[in-house]
Design a protein around this motif. Structure first.
Motif, PDB file in Angstrom:
ATOM      1  N   LYS A  31      87.767  56.578 -20.824  1.00 45.61           N
ATOM      2  CA  LYS A  31      87.435  55.755 -19.651  1.00 45.61           C
ATOM      3  C   LYS A  31      87.897  54.315 -19.839  1.00 45.61           C
ATOM      4  O   LYS A  31      88.397  53.697 -18.907  1.00 45.61           O
ATOM      5  CB  LYS A  31      85.918  55.784 -19.389  1.00 45.61           C
ATOM      6  N   GLU A  35      90.369  52.807 -17.119  1.00 46.35           N
ATOM      7  CA  GLU A  35      89.901  51.679 -16.307  1.00 46.35           C
ATOM      8  C   GLU A  35      90.691  50.410 -16.603  1.00 46.35           C
ATOM      9  O   GLU A  35      90.890  49.577 -15.728  1.00 46.35           O
ATOM     10  CB  GLU A  35      88.404  51.443 -16.530  1.00 46.35           C
ATOM     11  N   GLN A  40      90.494  48.459 -13.079  1.00 40.84           N
ATOM     12  CA  GLN A  40      89.081  48.519 -12.693  1.00 40.84           C
ATOM     13  C   GLN A  40      88.193  47.696 -13.629  1.00 40.84           C
ATOM     14  O   GLN A  40      87.226  47.082 -13.205  1.00 40.84           O
ATOM     15  CB  GLN A  40      88.618  49.981 -12.670  1.00 40.84           C
ATOM     16  N   ASN A  41      88.532  47.689 -14.928  1.00 37.77           N
ATOM     17  CA  ASN A  41      87.764  46.899 -15.886  1.00 37.77           C
ATOM     18  C   ASN A  41      88.702  46.391 -16.976  1.00 37.77           C
ATOM     19  O   ASN A  41      89.079  47.134 -17.879  1.00 37.77           O
ATOM     20  CB  ASN A  41      86.632  47.724 -16.500  1.00 37.77           C
TER      21      ASN A  41
END
Length: 150
Positions: A31, A35, A40-41
């Motif tokens: 993840k 991401e 996203q992050n």
């Protein structure tokens, strides 16, 4: 060993850690990479950071991130995320040093740190390092009250 702030997460750097974590049954580094790649992050908001722990031959042996917490009912809360140290480097004080680095940095931005873990080994690690077990909170299993310096 050195702990540094990662301003760019190179796929080649994390490849071995990613494969190892997957073999252990963890999906959170998968993840992290996904991401990070899709934006996203990327740990770039105020008070956020991504750390890398490098061992011999400048090889990445651990990672951890700090985000503004999205789940807490309170403001000024940071979330420890994607904390992983390679299995052969565990129980050597590396995770403890990395966690201390995160706490020291977080004191400039947050009142409390929170995290979520579902493994007994991680629960023990965090509790040995001053985190308190929290019950009945969505996506939070542990918290740490910071001694703010700001």
């Amino acid at each position: 060993m050195k702990i540094i702030s990662l301003t760019y997460l190179g796929e080649h750097d994390i490849k071995e850690l990613l494969m190892e974590s997957q073999q252990e049954g963890f999906c959170f580094l998968t993840k992290l990479v996904a991401e990070y790649q899709n934006g996203q992050n990327v740990f770039n908001k105020t008070g956020e950071r991504l750390w890398g722990v490098y061992g011999e031959q400048n090889k990445l042996i651990g990672v951890a991130g700090l985000n503004q917490d999205l789940y807490s009912q309170y403001t000024n809360v940071g979330r420890v995320r994607r904390f992983y140290v390679s299995a052969r480097f565990r129980r050597k004080g590396i995770g403890k040093r990395l966690l201390k680095e995160i706490i020291h940095y977080a004191e400039n931005y947050y009142n409390t740190l929170v995290l979520y873990t579902d493994t007994d080994e991680a629960k023990l690690f965090y509790e040995r390092n001053g985190f308190k077990r929290i019950h009945n909170q969505h996506k939070i299993t542990h918290e740490y009250k910071l001694k703010n310096v700001h």
